[in-house]
Design an enzyme around this catalytic site. Sequence first.
Site, PDB file in Angstrom:
ATOM      1  N   ALA A   1      48.680  35.280  46.048  1.00 47.21           N
ATOM      2  CA  ALA A   1      49.489  35.534  45.068  1.00 47.21           C
ATOM      3  C   ALA A   1      48.238  36.224  43.834  1.00 47.21           C
ATOM      4  O   ALA A   1      47.196  35.787  44.820  1.00 47.21           O
ATOM      5  CB  ALA A   1      49.576  34.005  44.501  1.00 47.21           C
ATOM      6  N   LYS A   2      48.601  36.374  42.954  1.00 51.54           N
ATOM      7  CA  LYS A   2      48.142  36.751  41.792  1.00 51.54           C
ATOM      8  C   LYS A   2      48.680  36.103  40.329  1.00 51.54           C
ATOM      9  O   LYS A   2      49.031  36.428  40.572  1.00 51.54           O
ATOM     10  CB  LYS A   2      47.315  37.683  41.867  1.00 51.54           C
ATOM     11  CG  LYS A   2      45.374  38.806  41.190  1.00 51.54           C
ATOM     12  CD  LYS A   2      44.666  38.172  42.216  1.00 51.54           C
ATOM     13  CE  LYS A   2      43.068  38.706  42.101  1.00 51.54           C
ATOM     14  NZ  LYS A   2      42.640  38.412  42.846  1.00 51.54           N
ATOM     15  N   GLY A   3      47.283  35.975  39.574  1.00 52.24           N
ATOM     16  CA  GLY A   3      47.621  35.440  38.392  1.00 52.24           C
ATOM     17  C   GLY A   3      46.979  36.586  36.937  1.00 52.24           C
ATOM     18  O   GLY A   3      45.825  37.282  37.513  1.00 52.24           O
TER      19      GLY A   3
END
Length: 424
Positions: free
Chosen positions: A113-115
């Site tokens: 994931a990445k934010g």
Amino acid sequence: MGYIEPAPIVDHENPFESMMSRFKIASEILGLDEEIYNVLKSPAKQVAVSLPITMDDESIRVFEGFRVIHSNILGPSKGGIRYDPAVNIDEMKALAAWMTWKCAVVDIPYGGAKGGIICNPREMSSGEIERLTRAYTMSMFEIFGPDKDIPAPDMGTGPREMAWLMDQYSRAVGHTTISVVTGKPLVLGGSLGRTEATGRGVMVTTLAAMEKLRINPYGATCAVQGFGNVGSFAALLLEERGVKIIAISDLSGAYYNKDGLDIEKVIAYRDANKGTLEGLADAEKIARNELLTLEADVLIPAATEDVITVKNADKIKAKLIVEGANGPTSYKADSIIHDKGIVVIPDILANAGGVTVSYFEWVQNRQGYKWTRERVNRRSDRIMKDAFEKVYETAVKYKVSFRIAAYIVAIDKVAKTYKYRGGY
Ligand code: GLU
């Protein structure tokens, strides 16, 4: 009339396309089923939020935030949070997918994931960043969780932001939940060795690659682009092992000394100089881009995406490139570099030391126990060396670059797991 303007050279400046192009090549070599290719090519979830924040001058500013979950096939999704003006959804999608491949290459039980938030933390007060972090955490409350999605630091964030995130999440669930985020300060359940973990993994993979290439580290020369968490520790640890760091850079410029810089002194200077290398003594200031094309045995891009492109790839003189940053080489630059005989240790292998020690932090938090620094380093070095060997063997077996080999290792693992798990 009659003059036709030449078509511009279009490089893959879009990191998501760069990621997809390599993914496609590896999938074809692997003979991946089309169905599984389709499952893995798009992110599982994409969330975009708007975050109204009261600034110090009492005005209200609305920030845009994202979290992209590429996959949770191998386990809860894992990946950092980036605070940067250039954050955008395509970049998030690429970075999230890279986290999936990265976790699979080093064989840790996480998805990717990445934010990120579009903001410039350099121009914000600590109070404003805290309110933004707390607002983001609440907007992502349904997404985050120790068994669901576990954030960590990335560009523009560090232990301070992770502490606020942990605190806000804990307030919302009603009890302290330290395992919801990694990269925390030591006193709040952080792991010994986490701060230097990515740079340490870069050092381990650089030395492993030098051994294969028969480059003696003693006296070998190295240029490091970016002097943040990754670049500074990679430089320091390599210098400790005899490598001469002849150039470093940050946003203020690049600094060159053919006899090698004293990295411990440089770090002390940066820390006492508001985090910048501006005014560094005992070094010649050169243009930032010049660093990439210097005469050096090793080049470590440890800043950001797409810095090695069709525009400069043919000018690179290093024998070995070790990608401390995520996505520093554009897809079109790959073949130019390959044709020049330069070996590239790709991001999803070279910088996986960070997420490996994040995993150790999460394990310690759940054990309610603290490991020694020696234990953390020993285990992460072993994981990095094993992953390097596996990628090396795959490169030899399929006669492909380290980059494609790393993708093959990762995709194979995720695809096999998906087959066992099944779906609707
Ligand atoms: N942001 C880091 C990376 O790109 C660390 C991610 C993590 O520890 O979860 O690998």
